[in-house]
Scaffold this motif. Structure first.
Motif, PDB file in Angstrom:
ATOM      1  N   PRO A  82       0.845  -1.206   0.000  1.00 40.42           N
ATOM      2  CA  PRO A  82       0.000   0.000   0.000  1.00 40.42           C
ATOM      3  C   PRO A  82       0.878   1.254   0.000  1.00 40.42           C
ATOM      4  CG  PRO A  82      -0.720  -1.544   1.692  1.00 40.42           C
ATOM      5  CD  PRO A  82       0.548  -2.088   1.124  1.00 40.42           C
ATOM      6  N   GLY A  83       0.566   2.147  -0.895  1.00 34.48           N
ATOM      7  CA  GLY A  83       1.273   3.422  -0.942  1.00 34.48           C
ATOM      8  C   GLY A  83       2.596   3.393  -1.673  1.00 34.48           C
ATOM      9  N   ARG A  84       2.998   2.202  -2.162  1.00 32.25           N
ATOM     10  CA  ARG A  84       4.311   2.146  -2.830  1.00 32.25           C
ATOM     11  C   ARG A  84       4.177   2.526  -4.304  1.00 32.25           C
ATOM     12  NH1 ARG A  84       8.331  -2.988  -2.629  1.00 32.25           N
ATOM     13  NH2 ARG A  84       9.015  -2.084  -0.651  1.00 32.25           N
ATOM     14  N   GLU A  85       5.166   3.256  -4.806  1.00 34.87           N
ATOM     15  CA  GLU A  85       5.132   3.636  -6.224  1.00 34.87           C
ATOM     16  C   GLU A  85       5.644   2.494  -7.089  1.00 34.87           C
ATOM     17  OE1 GLU A  85       7.196   7.262  -7.034  1.00 34.87           O
ATOM     18  OE2 GLU A  85       6.131   8.314  -5.412  1.00 34.87           O
ATOM     19  N   ASP A  86       5.341   2.542  -8.389  1.00 40.20           N
ATOM     20  CA  ASP A  86       5.873   1.550  -9.328  1.00 40.20           C
ATOM     21  C   ASP A  86       7.399   1.598  -9.294  1.00 40.20           C
ATOM     22  OD1 ASP A  86       3.469   0.694 -10.113  1.00 40.20           O
ATOM     23  OD2 ASP A  86       3.578   1.461 -12.175  1.00 40.20           O
ATOM     24  N   PRO A  87       8.081   0.442  -9.320  1.00 41.66           N
ATOM     25  CA  PRO A  87       9.540   0.476  -9.417  1.00 41.66           C
ATOM     26  C   PRO A  87       9.971   1.091 -10.750  1.00 41.66           C
ATOM     27  CG  PRO A  87       8.729  -1.778  -9.628  1.00 41.66           C
ATOM     28  CD  PRO A  87       7.545  -0.927  -9.320  1.00 41.66           C
TER      29      PRO A  87
END
Ligand code: CUA
Length: 342
Positions: A82-87
């Protein structure tokens, strides 16, 4: 939550099965259970193939661990949270692309070089003093001739341990393939051509083999055995094979069997030294010294011999030996005669 937990447990069980099953299968595999396994080498030729296999398996495991390791690392490291951006996406990275082009080429080299070396090694000329055996494939049995020793036999090849054996492979009809898995690779037996193969057996014992090229209706019934024995036992076997056939008393069951042998037409196809000259079927001069009949598919005992003589094509589909419509008396006296030919 419960569904998720159950799913995780199932996955864990499956993962253990994947790990454990091959181990159980490997531990359970023995050459007794699988007499034609290629994984128990018993000659120099078979060992060179085994070493090649070991090398290939080593590199395959290295590649598997690296690729799967990278995959698992990537999945864990870059999984969604949750809340993580695309690598960050990588496109057209020259260093990476050069690396994964060169790495497979280098790995193929590790595999190709030992493979080609093994091919050259197993195709090389045999050492001096090799025992020569002419192998003739027939639909559906094997003929073994020892030209320098004056012996002809069928389906059961005898060789001394620790002596190179050079087989010259020919066929009387179609393409067959000569294969004793414990001794090495298959080699085709081709019309109008002589192939050759040599091996040095390193262990005494009896080894199973069979034709490995589809050659007609009874291809699967074209088996053979290899008896690897001490030099003394081999010399004794050769002596016994060179002896003339037993001459039965004409009033005995065997004697009546010999009369039947001459009468019903066996002589046209089978050799018994000094009795008949046929060469279509196996040489029977010492047939009772063999442990099997009919392309090594039946034990050589009175019951199986009798059933074979009654109707060969029924016992072995497509058999060139015809049903001679023998009477039960003819069958039993022929069995007595054949069993006397030690
Ligand atoms: Cu001979 Cu298959």
């Amino acid at each position: 939550m419960v569904v998720r937990k159950r799913g995780a447990t199932l996955l864990r069980v499956l993962a253990w099965l994947v790990v454990l099953l091959p181990l159980v299968v490997l531990v359970g595999c023995t050459d007794r259970q699988f007499p034609q396994t290629t994984l128990t080498p018993r000659s120099d030729y078979a060992w060179s193939i085994q070493h090649l296999l070991d090398t290939l398996v080593f590199w395959v495991i290295v590649i598997f661990v690296l690729v799967e390791g990278a995959l698992i690392f990537t999945v864990l490291r870059f999984r969604d949270r949750p809340g993580r951006e695309d690598p960050r996406h990588v496109h057209g990275h020259t260093g990476l692309e050069v690396a994964w082009t060169i790495a497979p080429a280098v790995l193929l080299g590790f595999i190709a070089i030992p493979t080609v070396l093994t091919i050259f090694h197993t195709q090389a000329n045999p050492p001096k003093g090799a025992l020569e055996v002419k192998v003739v494939g027939h639909q559906w049995w094997w003929e073994f001739q020892y030209p320098k020793l004056g012996v002809v036999t069928a389906n059961e090849l005898h060789v001394p341990v620790h002596q190179a054996v050079l087989t010259r492979l020919e066929t009387a009809d179609v393409i067959h393939s000569f294969w004793f898995p414990a001794m090495g690779g298959k080699r085709d037996v081709v019309p109008a051509h002589t192939n050759q193969m040599w091996f040095t057996a390193d262990t005494t014992g009896t080894f199973m083999g069979q034709c490995a090229e589809l050659c007609g209706m009874s291809h699967a019934n074209m088996r053979m055995r290899l008896v690897v024995e001490t030099p003394e036992a081999f010399a004794a076997w050769i002596q016994s094979q060179k002896a003339p056939p037993v001459e039965p008393d004409s009033t005995s069951p065997a004697g009546k069997g010999k009369a039947a042998f001459l009468e019903v037409g066996c002589v046209a196809c089978h050799t018994i030294e000094g009795v008949s000259p046929g060469t279509v079927g196996p040489n029977l001069t010492h047939v009772a010294s063999r442990t099997t009949i009919a392309g090594a598919i039946f034990p050589n005992d009175a019951e199986h011999l009798g059933r074979w003589l009654q109707n060969p094509p029924e016992r072995k589909p497509g058999s060139i030996m015809p049903n001679l419509n023998l009477t039960p008396e003819q069958v039993s006296s022929l069995v007595a005669y054949l069993q006397s030919l030690k």
